[in-house]
Design an enzyme around this catalytic site. Structure first.
Site, PDB file in Angstrom:
ATOM      1  N   SER A 152       0.642  -1.128   0.061  1.00  0.00           N
ATOM      2  CA  SER A 152      -0.045  -0.093   0.024  1.00  0.00           C
ATOM      3  C   SER A 152       1.024   1.279  -0.034  1.00  0.00           C
ATOM      4  CB  SER A 152      -1.085   0.109   1.093  1.00  0.00           C
ATOM      5  OG  SER A 152      -0.281   0.273   2.479  1.00  0.00           O
ATOM      6  N   LYS A 190       1.421   3.963   7.341  1.00  0.00           N
ATOM      7  CA  LYS A 190       0.636   4.727   6.629  1.00  0.00           C
ATOM      8  C   LYS A 190       1.142   6.152   6.684  1.00  0.00           C
ATOM      9  CE  LYS A 190      -2.271   1.918   4.782  1.00  0.00           C
ATOM     10  NZ  LYS A 190      -1.717   0.602   5.220  1.00  0.00           N
TER      11      LYS A 190
END
Length: 231
Positions: A152, A190
């Site tokens: 991701s 993230k």
């Protein structure tokens, strides 16, 4: 070791920052290195960022910071550039040399398990091993390492099986890449964005959605400072 084009680009960015205080635009980089497209510059920028020679600052246009320079590297001036050939030097290299030979010894950083760059996995585990890390990859504070699982964050240059070096801290600025603990049971890597009272955990891959949480559900455990990769 940097390629010739990577060295040329690093030197061009460094000298422009020294002369004008701002980095060159992608068009200026493309012209200086005599490349046909800006995609080639983008690949060179990613390579320099992955090797921790530069850092792109979030939320600021044309914001590139030179973190370090090769201790000794003579490269020819890029075609189209306006500076004469010289040895890359700069204040960063001088400062490191003045700190003495003891400073060059690698630091042993604990590997604390795996971190998800994708769907969150179980919370950070206990120490599994240690890894030697050059001191220039670190900074002040306490650090730990995590092995990346998932894709991701690939557009931020973070790939599966990379080892990320995290500075332990419980606060972060919007735009920082962080280790976030969700509901005290899931850890993920993230980019942090603050949206009012909420916290958004943003992927660097369009295949993944941004997840938004209340501030009481997310606890920052550290900030990404470096990355190690085996080829």
């Amino acid at each position: 070791m940097l390629t010739k084009k990577q060295s040329e680009l690093l030197r061009f960015i460094h000298e422009r920052l020294q002369e004008q205080g701002v980095p060159p635009s992608f068009d200026e980089m493309k012209e200086a290195l005599d490349l046909r497209s800006k995609s080639g510059i983008h690949r060179l920028i990613l390579a320099l960022e992955e090797r921790n020679f530069i850092r792109r600052l979030p939320n600021r246009a044309r914001a590139i910071e030179v973190l370090r320079l090769p201790e000794s590297a003579t490269v020819a001036a890029p075609r189209g550039g306006k500076f004469s050939p010289s040895v890359i030097e700069g204040h960063l290299g001088k400062a490191r040399a003045n700190r003495g030979a003891a400073q060059s010894a690698p630091a042993m950083i604990p590997i604390m398990g795996r971190i998800a760059a994708g769907t969150p996995i179980s919370a950070i585990q206990t120490r599994t091993a240690s890894i030697p890390v050059p001191p220039e990859f670190l900074g002040g504070g306490e650090h730990f390492a995590l092995e990346v699982r998932g894709d991701s964050m690939i557009e931020a240059g973070i790939f599966e099986n990379d080892t990320v070096i995290i500075r332990k801290q419980d606060t972060a600025e919007t735009g920082d890449i962080v280790v976030a603990l969700i509901d005290e049971e899931e850890a993920t890597l993230k980019r942090l964005r603050r949206r009012g009272a909420s916290i958004a955990l943003e992927a660097a891959n369009p295949a993944y959605e941004t997840r938004i949480f209340g501030p009481d559900r997310v606890r920052i455990q550290g900030k990404l400072v470096s990355l190690l990769r085996k080829y």
